[in-house]
Design a protein around this motif. Sequence first.
Motif, PDB file in Angstrom:
ATOM      1  N   ARG A 165      -7.665-149.325 -34.922  1.00 38.63           N
ATOM      2  CA  ARG A 165      -8.912-148.589 -35.394  1.00 38.63           C
ATOM      3  C   ARG A 165      -8.905-147.134 -35.189  1.00 38.63           C
ATOM      4  N   ASP A 166      -8.371-146.575 -33.935  1.00 36.38           N
ATOM      5  CA  ASP A 166      -8.137-145.005 -33.945  1.00 36.38           C
ATOM      6  C   ASP A 166      -7.160-144.435 -34.734  1.00 36.38           C
TER       7      ASP A 166
ATOM      8  N   THR B 280      -8.417-143.952 -38.176  1.00 29.52           N
ATOM      9  CA  THR B 280      -9.274-142.839 -38.180  1.00 29.52           C
ATOM     10  C   THR B 280      -8.233-141.541 -38.422  1.00 29.52           C
ATOM     11  N   MET B 281      -7.226-141.647 -37.299  1.00 21.81           N
ATOM     12  CA  MET B 281      -6.402-140.347 -37.450  1.00 21.81           C
ATOM     13  C   MET B 281      -5.599-140.498 -38.707  1.00 21.81           C
TER      14      MET B 281
ATOM     15  N   ARG C 284      -6.734-141.261 -41.769  1.00 22.87           N
ATOM     16  CA  ARG C 284      -7.720-140.693 -42.588  1.00 22.87           C
ATOM     17  C   ARG C 284      -7.781-138.945 -42.489  1.00 22.87           C
ATOM     18  N   ARG C 285      -7.602-138.620 -40.970  1.00 23.13           N
ATOM     19  CA  ARG C 285      -7.336-137.189 -41.124  1.00 23.13           C
ATOM     20  C   ARG C 285      -6.344-136.639 -41.563  1.00 23.13           C
TER      21      ARG C 285
ATOM     22  N   THR D 289      -6.557-136.422 -45.348  1.00 21.89           N
ATOM     23  CA  THR D 289      -7.205-134.982 -45.743  1.00 21.89           C
ATOM     24  C   THR D 289      -6.652-133.764 -45.632  1.00 21.89           C
ATOM     25  N   HIS D 290      -5.811-133.647 -44.628  1.00 16.11           N
ATOM     26  CA  HIS D 290      -4.712-132.669 -44.376  1.00 16.11           C
ATOM     27  C   HIS D 290      -4.125-132.513 -45.504  1.00 16.11           C
TER      28      HIS D 290
ATOM     29  N   ARG E 269      -5.685-131.337 -48.646  1.00 16.88           N
ATOM     30  CA  ARG E 269      -6.117-129.776 -48.349  1.00 16.88           C
ATOM     31  C   ARG E 269      -5.057-128.705 -48.515  1.00 16.88           C
ATOM     32  N   ASN E 270      -3.771-129.437 -48.295  1.00 14.04           N
ATOM     33  CA  ASN E 270      -2.306-128.700 -48.033  1.00 14.04           C
ATOM     34  C   ASN E 270      -1.600-129.289 -49.277  1.00 14.04           C
TER      35      ASN E 270
ATOM     36  N   ILE F 149      -8.269-128.650 -31.384  1.00 13.93           N
ATOM     37  CA  ILE F 149      -8.705-130.150 -31.484  1.00 13.93           C
ATOM     38  C   ILE F 149      -8.058-131.056 -30.848  1.00 13.93           C
TER      39      ILE F 149
ATOM     40  N   PHE G 175      -9.294-134.065 -28.465  1.00 14.68           N
ATOM     41  CA  PHE G 175      -8.861-135.567 -28.603  1.00 14.68           C
ATOM     42  C   PHE G 175      -8.361-136.052 -27.292  1.00 14.68           C
TER      43      PHE G 175
END
Lengths: 257, 308
Positions: free
Chosen positions: A9-10, A13-14, A16-17, A20-21, A24-25, A91, A95
Amino acid sequence: MSTLSLAVRDSATMLRRDFTHSKRNLMMTISGIATPVFMMLLFVGVFGGAIGPSSASSYIDYLTPGIVIMTAGTGSAATAVKVCQDMAEGIIARFRTLDITRASVLTGQVIGSVIRTLVSVTLVIGLAVLLGFRPRAGFGDWLLVLGVFVLLTFAITWLAVAFGLKATTPAGANSLSLILQFLPFISSAFVTTESMTGPVRWFAENQPYTPVIETIRGLLMGTPIGNSAVIAVSWCVVLSVVGYVWAKRQYNRTPVR
Amino acid sequence: MKLAIEATGLRKSYADKVVLDGIDLRVAEGTIFSLLGPNGAGKTTTVQILSTLLAADDGKAVVAGHDLTVNPGGVRGSIGVTGQFSAVDAMLTGEENLRLMADLHRLPKAEGRRRTAELLEQFDLVEAARRTPMTYSGGMRRRLDLAMTLVGSPRIIFLDEPTTGLDPRSRRTMWEIIRKLVKDGVTIFLTTQYLEEADQLADRIAVLNGGRLVAEGTPDQLKRLIPGGHVRLQFADVPRLDHAVRILGGTRDDDSLALDIPSDGGVQSLRSLLDRLDGNHIEADSLSVHLPDLDDVFFALTAKETTR
């Protein structure tokens, strides 16, 4: 929930992060994915006529497995640089103070990187087919190719993550990962090792990339594989474990700030 | 009194430099505890140790009922940390940052969405929710940082210099937020180099200097450590000052035609002083009360240490 499902699960989540990066990039993501495509064009269109082996089969049939494994290495620079930059962000300290699976931030980046590499290799193979690549692999062979390729990418990516953690600056991370990108040039990726001489030939025949290339080439084109498959898988597993353990140990050591 | 944090004999050195030289801390639940000290005193190191970021060389600490070395996971599950450096993801929007925290605290989807909306509202970040922190002001960044810390509803919050570099208005806003948190029963461990901040917020203050605690107590107790409270009387001319000195004593200041009389600043003693002025026909132009503030205490305590 069990430790494993919490870890999954963790890591999700990471991941998905990480996505998103990538979003953005976007320029960096696209150029990372497209680099192997340009390699393909370069070696087929520019060098192809000059360095192709003189056998009956066309050079692209020989070359494509080589470019495929190069694709696995190309993403490593971006991964190492990304990890190095990320570790300088505040960040990461946050964590570390959360009750989450420790390595999940690294796992998320590794899985993200493997997925980007798979997108890239799909484009490379698609382009190769357009340029005249005619594999003789059946469905089962393709699955095996996928398996070997993912295994190789995992090994390279975990090593790249370890490099990214080891390096103190993004530039340093980038140069460390050059090893992973340039090793394929001294392998059987572009020309057969028989055409090389002395120590170079010995190195090319015994470095980890060559058995992986020979395995993929055998699966795709029906060339003899011999014991390459066993050696290839062993290398990948060993390098994955080394990269993972090294990366995890570095992540767990004293934070920089 | 239940303790949220209890530490004994914390030590930490890097190479041959001793950063913490045996520190004992006791922080009661639901209070604000402030660790005050100049730069390099070891404040951040203390926070890093208590928040599991760093292992102490020696000593023992229990945070939220969990021993730091035995059950760091338990400690992490009960604390929130907002560090000196911004701990936000610069590539994610404000909203995405909060959602990331909700996911990492394993809140159900709907709950995570609700909590995110609530915190954006509470920290005045609704309009900035869809932008990345690169476009934020320092105060907004710090608010997002603290909001992220609160997603998991921690019982103990470490704030490492939360207002350093903020403008006065943002600092006040941050103080308001901190006060509100304590009202809800949260324990705050605050480090600061601003004396006023500790004075404004803290129930108890410990002064850290050179890796040791040099004083601890309530702000008032600390102020009492330093004598020097006095009443200053101002006169129009020298004869009036002479007259006053003859009757009242005290320390005269001829340059500014003033007389300092030792006093605790209490109403009783002021009234008796005024009565004596009246009874003896002393004409003072003005009167002002001077109490030692934390600045005096701080400089007195830390100067002693550094000249040693």
